[in-house]
Structures are given as C-alpha cells and as structure tokens.
Design a protein around this motif. Structure first.
Motif: not given
Length: 486
Positions: A5-6, A19-24, A62-63, A78-79
């Motif tokens: 999301s960031d 979801a947009a709250d996954v960590e990268i 890869a997430v 993965a998203d």
C-alpha cells in the motif's frame, strides 16, 4: 521493508487480487533476483517476456506479481496486480519503494544525440568545485560525490536508478546530473522521477536500429521534455532545428542557448586551437581547456544550467575554465616525434564530422589527418556508409576497422562501411579488421605534425567480440604505438 500500500501512489492499475497490506522486501523485474518477499514486475522486453517467469518467481518467494496479463493459474502464495504497462509500473513502483529520492534533490537530465556525457560530467565537476555534494549518472561512469560506481547503461534501469539516487541522498548530495537516453524514455526508465531541469543538446542520425524512424527517435527525446514539471526548466539548443520541437507542450520554463540564433544564453568563439577555446560568454571573455565548436555548445549549456539553478555567473565561469570534460572526448596527446593523437567517442556521422571539422579548423597547414574508424555490430546499420563517407570527406587517409563487432562478422561491417566510400576517395582508404593493427598502421603512416583521430570507442576499455568483452583501450593502444617509434 515496505508495505504494498505504501508504494502504490500514482500507479494506475486495473485490478488487485489480494491484500494491499503485504510486506515487500524489494522490487525486481529479473526473476533471477527474486528472494522471499519480492515484488516481481513482469516486463515485456525486446528479447524476453517477464510474464514467462511468473510461476518461477512465485516459487522463489515473490509475494506480489505485477503484470499486464494474468497467468492461466494464479497461486495462493502471491497477490496479483494488473497494469496496462508493466515497464511504466516498474518505474513508479521503484521510485515509491525508495521513497521518491529524485524529489529530494535537484535532478537535471541531459538528452540529445551528442554531448550528453560531456555536459553531464562538466555539470558534476562544476558543482563539486562550487562546494556542493553531487551525483553523476553517465555513459562513462556513475559517481556519488567522488565515489565511482561502474556504469553499464547510459541510463540505468528504474530499480538501479532509484537505488543510486537513494544512495546519493544518504551521502548528502544536493544535486544529480544524469544522461537521459532515448531508449530510457521509450522504455519508461525515467517515469516517476522528479526533474529540476532538462537540457537538449542536438539531434542527428542514431539508434534507428531501435527506434526504426527518425520521427520515433525525435518523439522519444521530446517525451522527456513533456514529462518535466512546471517548476522545472527546459533548456534547448536554439541552433538545432529540432530544439524548439522539444519545447512544444512542455510545462517547464523555456530557455534557449546558442552560438548563431537568438537565444537567452549566447556564446561567441574568439579562438579555437589544440590548447583550448577563447569564448565570449554572455559578454565575458574566458579561456577554456576544451576544444572545438561542439564543446562551445557544451560549455554554454553547462553555464546556462548553473545560472538557472541559481549560481553566480562569474563563479561559474571561473570554475568552468579549469575543467577538462569527460574521458574519451577529444582526448589529446603528442608522440615524442610530434605526431598528434586524438581519441574520441564519436560514433555517429554528426559526431565524426564535429571532431574532424574541429581538427580541420585548428590544423596549421599541410599536416595529414589520418582517421581510424569502425562501426558497432548489432546496431543501426544505415549509418555505416554515412560514417565512412564523412571520415573520407574530412581526412587525408582513412583506415576502416572494427569497433565492437559484438555478434556480427567484423569484415561484413567494414564492407557495409565501404559502400559509402566514393570512387574518388577509394585510394585514400584501407581496411584492416584488427583494430590494434589499424592503430599501429596509422602511427607508422604518420609523419611529425600529422594528426591521428581514433573515432568510436573513446572511454571504453574493452572490445566486444562474440559476446566476450576483451580488454582494449584506444588511448593505451595509441600510446603503445607512439612508444614503438622511439
């Protein structure tokens, strides 16, 4: 570590599965660089389509997958983020991942066929001499306030580019000066960057192997100026017929420089010799260490840019008068028996003419000009005969040889060049495939006072043959040949 999301700000996407709250952990477009937590962008390249590696990227951890087309099977691990253009998305995501470093320093881009490296390098040297911490992104090398970072492309890929800008910020840099190639604009490598200014040098025949038409090449260059923000400046060469085209539709403040036509910044050449240039720059007479009318344009563009960035004109001119420019650009040396050697990166017809016409203007009398020139393999073939003709028209002797043949037969490249040699010039032309032998031959043909021009490779320290980069340095080879005479 960032959350998805960031890094979505400014990104146009059509669908998000997940979801947009996954960590990268990082942003990559090369599947071989995927690590657990990666965001993988599937980019369609000229040779490879990243979409073919989505499954492998997910297996490697890869997430998030960013793609133009969803694969037939989507994995739960993965998203998936759907976009219209993966290359443009990569640039935006990379910029956001590094928290938009280009917006936190003053980034100036230089584009055009010839003069990009010299202009960017001079700006970097100038602003460091004026007391600022600076970064440089160029064909010759990247620098972070004096620390050299190897350069592989004129403009790096978006991930490497933003990583370098982030390192510059961490080092306290106030400015960054970078070359912006037409490939970089067409491939969206500079999308998402915030520029404080853009400079246009000139536009001549080059890169038609990639862009196919001159109009497409022109539009790629213009695309850079179209993206400049309102608070930036757009500085263009008033003496180039395409200069005003660059300013059409740009939101930036429009400024011009030139030697001939009406312009905001003007220069007049008072003296031009091997020792340097005496120029009248906006009313001030200044001696510079660089040579040739093409460098008068480069120096003027640098001066104008510094003034537009708020620097005091006399301090700028004083600093500029001490600078040497980029490596491999009209590098000048003399043998023990007074043969003059010039090494230059000139690899387009216009650049070759610029160098040789400068030599013609400076030469004193009956000195012979011997030009050693080749053309790169796997590149624009249409310029080969033109470059040979240009070399012949401005030289007393021409040796056609290899440049970087890459995967092509060097003898065939030379044959392509030979088709541009007029019958009247055939007697002054010889062909030697081995570049080292060609340079030795030029030296042995030269008499004291004669001028040898080695065109095409300039700063390069290698020769690429069949995918292998072998050590080869024109300047080193020329000095070795000179020493054999003593």
């Amino acid at each position: 570590m960032r959350f998805l999301s960031d890094i979505l700000e400014g990104l146009a996407f059509t669908e998000l599965q997940g979801a947009a709250d996954v960590e990268i952990t990082n942003v990559v477009f090369d599947s071989r660089k995927v690590v657990p937590g990666s965001l993988f962008v599937a980019v369609r390249g000229t040779a490879v389509d990243g979409h073919d590696y989505i499954e492998q990227a997910v297996k490697d951890g890869a997430v998030v997958i960013v793609c133009e087309d969803l694969p037939g099977h989507t994995a739960d691990e993965a998203d998936y983020l759907m976009v219209a253009n993966s290359a443009a998305a990569l640039a935006m995501l990379a910029s956001n991942f590094y928290d938009n470093p280009s917006a936190k320093l003053k980034l100036v881009g230089v584009t055009g066929t010839n003069g990009k490296t010299t202009t960017a390098t001079l700006l970097y040297q100038l602003f460091r001499d004026l007391g600022y911490k600076c970064g440089l992104l160029s064909t010759v090398e990247n620098q972070i306030n004096g620390k050299v970072v190897p350069s592989t492309h004129t403009t790096p890929d978006p991930v490497a580019l933003n990583a370098l800008l982030d390192q510059m910020l961490a080092s306290g840099c106030d400015y960054c000066f970078m070359e912006v190639s037409s490939h970089a604009v067409a491939q969206h490598r500079v999308d998402g960057l915030t520029f404080a200014g853009g400079i246009f040098s000139n536009l001549t025949h080059d890169h038609l192997d990639y862009h196919k038409t001159f109009d497409a090449y022109l539009k790629a260059k213009k695309g850079f100026f179209d993206m400049l923000p309102k608070r930036a400046f757009a500085l263009t060469n008033a003496d180039d017929k395409n200069g005003n085209v660059m300013l059409q539709n740009t939101k930036a403040t429009k400024k011009t420089y030139g030697l001939k036509n009406m312009a905001d910044f003007k220069v007049k050449i008072l003296e031009n010799q091997f020792g340097g240039l005496l120029l009248n720059v906006d009313g001030d007479e200044v001696w510079f260490k660089m040579v040739g009318s093409f460098n008068a344009y480069n120096l003027l563009a640098v001066y104008a840019t510094a003034v537009l960035l708020g620097q005091e004109k006399h301090k700028v001119l004083t600093s500029l008068s001490k600078l040497q420019g980029a490596e491999g650009r009209f590098d000048y040396m003399i043998s023990p028996n007074r043969i003059i050697g010039i090494v230059d990166y000139a690899h387009t017809p216009d650049a070759v003419q610029n160098v040789l016409s400068t030599v013609h203007d400076i030469r004193k009398g009956n000195e012979k000009v011997i030009t050693v020139i080749g053309c790169g393999g796997d590149r624009d073939k249409t310029k080969r005969p033109v470059m040979a003709k240009t070399a012949c028209d401005w030289s007393d002797k021409v040796i056609l040889t290899s440049d970087n043949p890459r995967s092509e037969d060097p003898a065939q490249i030379i044959r392509d060049m030979e088709t541009g040699v007029d019958p009247s010039n055939q007697r002054k032309t010889i062909s030697i495939v081995d570049r080292r032998e060609a340079i030795k031959t030029a030296v042995h043909l030269a008499q004291p006072g004669d001028i040898i021009v080695l065109a095409g490779k300039g700063h390069e320290k290698y020769q690429e043959i069949n995918g292998v980069k072998n050590h080869f340095d024109d300047k080193e080879e020329l000095l070795n040949a000179f020493s054999s005479l003593s």
